[in-house]
Design a protein around this motif. Structure first.
Motif, mmCIF file in Angstrom:
data_model
loop_
_atom_site.group_PDB
_atom_site.id
_atom_site.type_symbol
_atom_site.label_atom_id
_atom_site.label_comp_id
_atom_site.label_asym_id
_atom_site.label_seq_id
_atom_site.Cartn_x
_atom_site.Cartn_y
_atom_site.Cartn_z
ATOM 1 N N GLU A 1 0.825 -1.210 0.000
ATOM 2 C CA GLU A 1 0.000 0.000 0.000
ATOM 3 C C GLU A 1 0.859 1.259 0.000
ATOM 4 O O GLU A 1 0.577 2.225 -0.710
ATOM 5 C CB GLU A 1 -0.929 -0.015 1.224
ATOM 6 C CG GLU A 1 -2.005 -1.097 1.171
ATOM 7 C CD GLU A 1 -2.811 -1.161 2.449
ATOM 8 O OE1 GLU A 1 -2.412 -0.498 3.437
ATOM 9 O OE2 GLU A 1 -3.828 -1.892 2.480
ATOM 10 N N LYS B 1 4.035 1.560 -1.034
ATOM 11 C CA LYS B 1 4.768 1.688 -2.300
ATOM 12 C C LYS B 1 3.865 2.244 -3.392
ATOM 13 O O LYS B 1 4.279 3.107 -4.171
ATOM 14 C CB LYS B 1 5.343 0.324 -2.712
ATOM 15 C CG LYS B 1 6.535 -0.123 -1.888
ATOM 16 C CD LYS B 1 7.179 -1.364 -2.435
ATOM 17 C CE LYS B 1 6.288 -2.587 -2.298
ATOM 18 N NZ LYS B 1 6.953 -3.826 -2.760
ATOM 19 N N LYS B 2 2.626 1.756 -3.423
ATOM 20 C CA LYS B 2 1.676 2.242 -4.425
ATOM 21 C C LYS B 2 1.415 3.734 -4.231
ATOM 22 O O LYS B 2 1.360 4.517 -5.191
ATOM 23 C CB LYS B 2 0.377 1.441 -4.334
ATOM 24 C CG LYS B 2 -0.648 1.807 -5.389
ATOM 25 C CD LYS B 2 -1.881 0.924 -5.269
ATOM 26 C CE LYS B 2 -2.908 1.304 -6.339
ATOM 27 N NZ LYS B 2 -4.132 0.453 -6.236
ATOM 28 N N ARG B 3 1.293 4.136 -2.967
ATOM 29 C CA ARG B 3 1.043 5.546 -2.660
ATOM 30 C C ARG B 3 2.227 6.421 -3.079
ATOM 31 O O ARG B 3 2.045 7.492 -3.666
ATOM 32 C CB ARG B 3 0.780 5.694 -1.157
ATOM 33 C CG ARG B 3 0.377 7.109 -0.737
ATOM 34 C CD ARG B 3 0.034 7.171 0.737
ATOM 35 N NE ARG B 3 1.197 7.173 1.586
ATOM 36 C CZ ARG B 3 1.507 6.234 2.467
ATOM 37 N NH1 ARG B 3 0.720 5.182 2.621
ATOM 38 N NH2 ARG B 3 2.597 6.332 3.205
ATOM 39 N N VAL C 1 4.537 5.726 -5.367
ATOM 40 C CA VAL C 1 4.656 5.764 -6.822
ATOM 41 C C VAL C 1 3.777 6.867 -7.403
ATOM 42 O O VAL C 1 4.176 7.621 -8.288
ATOM 43 C CB VAL C 1 4.280 4.394 -7.435
ATOM 44 C CG1 VAL C 1 4.055 4.520 -8.938
ATOM 45 C CG2 VAL C 1 5.374 3.371 -7.166
ATOM 46 N N GLU C 2 2.559 6.981 -6.868
ATOM 47 C CA GLU C 2 1.638 8.012 -7.341
ATOM 48 C C GLU C 2 2.135 9.413 -6.971
ATOM 49 O O GLU C 2 2.047 10.349 -7.768
ATOM 50 C CB GLU C 2 0.246 7.777 -6.750
ATOM 51 C CG GLU C 2 -0.417 6.495 -7.249
ATOM 52 C CD GLU C 2 -1.746 6.222 -6.563
ATOM 53 O OE1 GLU C 2 -2.083 6.974 -5.623
ATOM 54 O OE2 GLU C 2 -2.434 5.262 -6.949
ATOM 55 N N GLN C 3 2.682 9.556 -5.760
ATOM 56 C CA GLN C 3 3.163 10.860 -5.318
ATOM 57 C C GLN C 3 4.385 11.306 -6.124
ATOM 58 O O GLN C 3 4.484 12.464 -6.536
ATOM 59 C CB GLN C 3 3.516 10.818 -3.830
ATOM 60 C CG GLN C 3 2.306 10.680 -2.908
ATOM 61 C CD GLN C 3 2.723 10.575 -1.448
ATOM 62 O OE1 GLN C 3 3.902 10.640 -1.126
ATOM 63 N NE2 GLN C 3 1.757 10.393 -0.566
ATOM 64 N N ASN D 1 5.458 10.104 -9.116
ATOM 65 C CA ASN D 1 5.116 10.213 -10.549
ATOM 66 C C ASN D 1 6.379 10.216 -11.420
ATOM 67 O O ASN D 1 6.556 11.078 -12.291
ATOM 68 C CB ASN D 1 4.286 11.479 -10.800
ATOM 69 C CG ASN D 1 3.661 11.477 -12.194
ATOM 70 O OD1 ASN D 1 3.430 10.405 -12.773
ATOM 71 N ND2 ASN D 1 3.386 12.651 -12.723
ATOM 72 N N ASP D 2 7.264 9.270 -11.169
ATOM 73 C CA ASP D 2 8.518 9.162 -11.915
ATOM 74 C C ASP D 2 8.804 7.686 -12.186
ATOM 75 O O ASP D 2 9.625 7.065 -11.515
ATOM 76 C CB ASP D 2 9.658 9.793 -11.111
ATOM 77 C CG ASP D 2 10.973 9.824 -11.880
ATOM 78 O OD1 ASP D 2 10.978 9.414 -13.058
ATOM 79 O OD2 ASP D 2 11.995 10.257 -11.314
ATOM 80 N N PRO D 3 8.105 7.090 -13.166
ATOM 81 C CA PRO D 3 8.204 5.637 -13.385
ATOM 82 C C PRO D 3 9.577 5.152 -13.825
ATOM 83 O O PRO D 3 9.867 3.967 -13.730
ATOM 84 C CB PRO D 3 7.151 5.374 -14.478
ATOM 85 C CG PRO D 3 7.009 6.679 -15.182
ATOM 86 C CD PRO D 3 7.197 7.736 -14.130
ATOM 87 N N THR E 1 10.348 3.117 -9.411
ATOM 88 C CA THR E 1 9.370 2.030 -9.466
ATOM 89 C C THR E 1 9.137 1.512 -8.056
ATOM 90 O O THR E 1 9.858 1.875 -7.119
ATOM 91 C CB THR E 1 9.890 0.893 -10.346
ATOM 92 O OG1 THR E 1 11.104 0.385 -9.744
ATOM 93 C CG2 THR E 1 10.180 1.372 -11.768
ATOM 94 N N GLU E 2 8.139 0.660 -7.895
ATOM 95 C CA GLU E 2 7.873 0.101 -6.559
ATOM 96 C C GLU E 2 9.091 -0.652 -6.039
ATOM 97 O O GLU E 2 9.423 -0.590 -4.849
ATOM 98 C CB GLU E 2 6.651 -0.823 -6.619
ATOM 99 C CG GLU E 2 5.327 -0.093 -6.786
ATOM 100 C CD GLU E 2 4.136 -1.010 -6.556
ATOM 101 O OE1 GLU E 2 4.344 -2.160 -6.134
ATOM 102 O OE2 GLU E 2 2.989 -0.573 -6.796
#
Length: 636
Positions: free
Chosen positions: A129, A131-133, A135-137, A139-141, A145-146
């Protein structure tokens, strides 16, 4: 990427300082006196971590002699350094985020109990949870990454714990720590390393390979001939006092090529050694890159190579040796797998989408096929979307990039052949390898995986990569066919087929420790400790020590200074793991004997240690006397 400006209160700052040291620009720095064994430089890529990234253009043939060890008239043909680049990026995580991650607790190692398993599952959910949060914050894939977020947070928590512990100790000079990314090997660690390397040597010798070695210092140009690879930016390179550009070797394969070419007629391509060559080595290699679990800036790498065999039997022998090594360590195919693919198959696939081997990138003149391979090799690290984006940068349309990724996910060789639209020679070669592996008895380790590419540009045929089936560690070892490398260095006549693998010591040690398969070397490493009762008897003790070494080729420690108390001498022998204690006392010497106590053997009936008086002129009988004492059931 622009990072948010995090403001901390005094209390929050105290929390932050318990995890790490922060300067006024939010750069994460190593606490003074902290023994650095893990990464403390936060960088976007291994290349960015480099203090200097050197780019040169080769204008003369690659020198195939080792770097000069004395005065010579001819200088290296490596040109001067033309540019330097330095790039760094601060970590985006706040003290609160690091504290939150730390609150989930550490990862469990080994086989957990039911209670631990439940806790581990709860931790897994919380981590996912968060890591997902993040990643969204962020915004640099590309950079975050996770998987990268998890590694970075794990590192920061570990570093913070070590820093907190170190802050309570007296500050020590930083030069007492090993340089960042390197390791010290104390005697116990050295015994473990020797055991691992010994198993590597035993495996290689049992397959008929011969050991070789070469200088750790190599010509820079030997590695710069392979353009487009990260390794060029990761070298510990410098100009020596003679003006030659040299480097600590980052890998061994180009050195092997140099050695073979020094035994080759460059005009005809004839190798003046009986082929095939089956060589192995365990060199120390150096790369200035981001350190993490299983990756250091120096490591030892077991290399096995076969030179002069152009068909799949060479790959078969090398893979058989690798699997035999795993079995010797007690690591079965349920723990480790080996993904197998072919660069030639990938070549056919990419050609279908307009990426021809040898095609030139119009933007910089680089090898377009090599660039595509390096991008695809990052698939597991950065994910499919990021790979599609990077392929777009070399002008591969998104629909084509998506189809390439779909083909790479083909579950079997036959399905990949269908997608390519041909039953090529490279497909047939892959199939034959799997058939022969079943005959050899190691096919249970092998898995076809169309996404395996290997990042080095010189591979030309079958490639492979060993992996941890648990998914916790990076690649354990990798290798493949490189038929054109010697031609690159020696000229068009030197088209000599080669296959090999590199097997680093860092990741396999992490795996062995996780599995509890590292032998215990804390006891039994010394056969005898010989101790004189007083300095007057030191000559007699030395004579006994020499006799024990001569008769049984024993490892004998002659104590230079007797302990003040006899009990402390025996305690010392026990602490260093000695098997037997030889106490040279005046009463026994006067009788022509010496008392030897076996610290590891007990009399079954009494539970007491066995000890015997051995005649000074019959030290070779000690084993028989101890066995006799055991049978009699009482210590003498």
């Amino acid at each position: 990427m622009t990072l948010p400006d995090y403001s901390l209160s005094v209390d929050e700052l105290r929390v932050a300082l318990s995890f790490f040291c922060v300067d006024k620009k939010n750069n994460f720095k190593q606490p003074s006196g902290f023994a650095s064994k893990t990464n403390t430089n936060i960088t976007t890529t291994p290349a960015a971590a480099s203090a200097t990234a050197t780019t040169t253009t080769a204008t003369k043939p690659v020198p195939i002699d080792p770097p000069s060890s004395g005065t010579r008239s001819t200088k290296s043909s490596v040109p001067k350094t033309t540019s330097t680049t330095t790039t760094t990026m601060t970590s985006p995580f706040t003290a609160e985020q690091i504290a939150e991650w730390a609150s989930f607790g550490p990862k469990l190692k080994g086989k957990p109990t039911p209670e631990q398993q439940a806790a581990a599952q709860e931790r897994k959910v919380k981590c996912a949870e968060m890591k997902k949060r993040l990643v969204e914050q962020l915004n640099d894939p590309i950079n975050w990454t996770e998987k990268k977020i998890e590694k970075e947070l794990d590192r920061l928590v570990e570093e913070g714990s070590s820093a907190t512990a170190a802050s309570t100790e007296q500050q020590r000079p930083a030069y007492l720590d090993a340089p960042q990314g390197t390791r010290d090997f104390y005697p116990l660690e050295m015994q473990i390393r020797n055991w691992l390397f010994g198993t590597m040597r035993e495996t290689a010798l049992s397959f008929g390979f011969s050991e070789y070695d070469a200088p750790v210092l190599e010509h820079v140009q030997l590695y710069q001939r392979k353009a487009g690879e990260e390794i060029v930016q990761q070298m510990y390179a410098f100009e020596d006092q003679e003006g030659d550009h040299v480097t600590l070797r980052p890998e061994m394969t180009p050195t092997l090529a140099r050695l073979v070419l020094n035994k080759t007629n460059l005009q005809t391509g004839e190798v003046r050694l009986p082929l095939p060559l089956k060589w192995f080595s365990i060199p120390q290699c150096w790369r200035f890159e981001t350190t993490q679990r299983g990756r250091k800036r120096e490591h030892y790498q077991w290399n096995m190579d076969i030179v002069g065999v152009e068909h799949v039997h060479a790959e078969l022998e090398l893979l058989a040796a690798a699997c035999d090594f795993f079995r010797r360590l007690g690591i079965g195919s349920d723990v480790v797998g080996i993904k197998v693919n072919s660069r030639a198959v990938l070549e056919a696939l990419l050609a279908k989408y307009g990426i021809q081997k040898g095609a030139v990138d119009p933007t910089d003149g680089g090898d377009l096929f090599a660039k595509a391979c390096i991008i695809i090799d990052k698939l597991d690290k950065i994910g499919g979307d990021a790979v599609v984006e990077l392929l777009g940068e070399i002008k591969v349309p998104e629909p084509s990039a998506r189809e390439i990724l779909q083909a790479l996910e083909a579950p079997s060789i036959d399905e990949l052949a269908t997608m390519i639209g041909s039953e090529s020679e490279s497909i047939a070669e892959l199939k034959r390898l799997f058939v022969l592996a079943a005959d050899y008895g190691f096919d249970d380790y092998l898995i076809f995986d169309g996404s395996v590419v290997r990042g080095l540009a010189y591979y030309t045929g079958i490639v492979w990569e060993a992996f941890d089936r648990r998914g916790e560690l990076r690649a354990i070892m990798g290798g493949g066919r490189y038929d054109r490398l010697l031609e690159l260095y020696g000229g068009v006549k030197c088209q000599i087929p080669c296959v090999g693998f590199g097997f680093g010591d860092c990741v396999i040690m992490e795996l062995l420790q996780d599995l509890g398969k590292v032998p215990d070397f804390s006891t039994g490493q010394m056969d005898y400790v010989v101790c004189a009762f007083s300095s007057d008897l030191y000559g007699a003790a030395a004579k006994i020590a020499a006799g024990l070494r001569r008769f049984g080729r024993n490892k004998v420690d002659l104590m230079p200074t007797p302990k003040k108390k006899v009990a402390n001498s025996f305690k010392h022998a026990d602490q260093i793991g000695a098997r037997r204690m030889v106490f040279v006392a005046p009463d026994e010497i006067a009788k022509g004997v010496v008392r030897i106590k076996d610290l590891r053997t007990k009399v079954p009936e009494t539970g007491e240690a066995v000890q015997v008086d051995v005649p000074l002129d019959q030290l070779e009988t000690v084993d028989a006397l101890i066995e006799q004492a055991i049978q009699q059931g009482e210590p003498k």
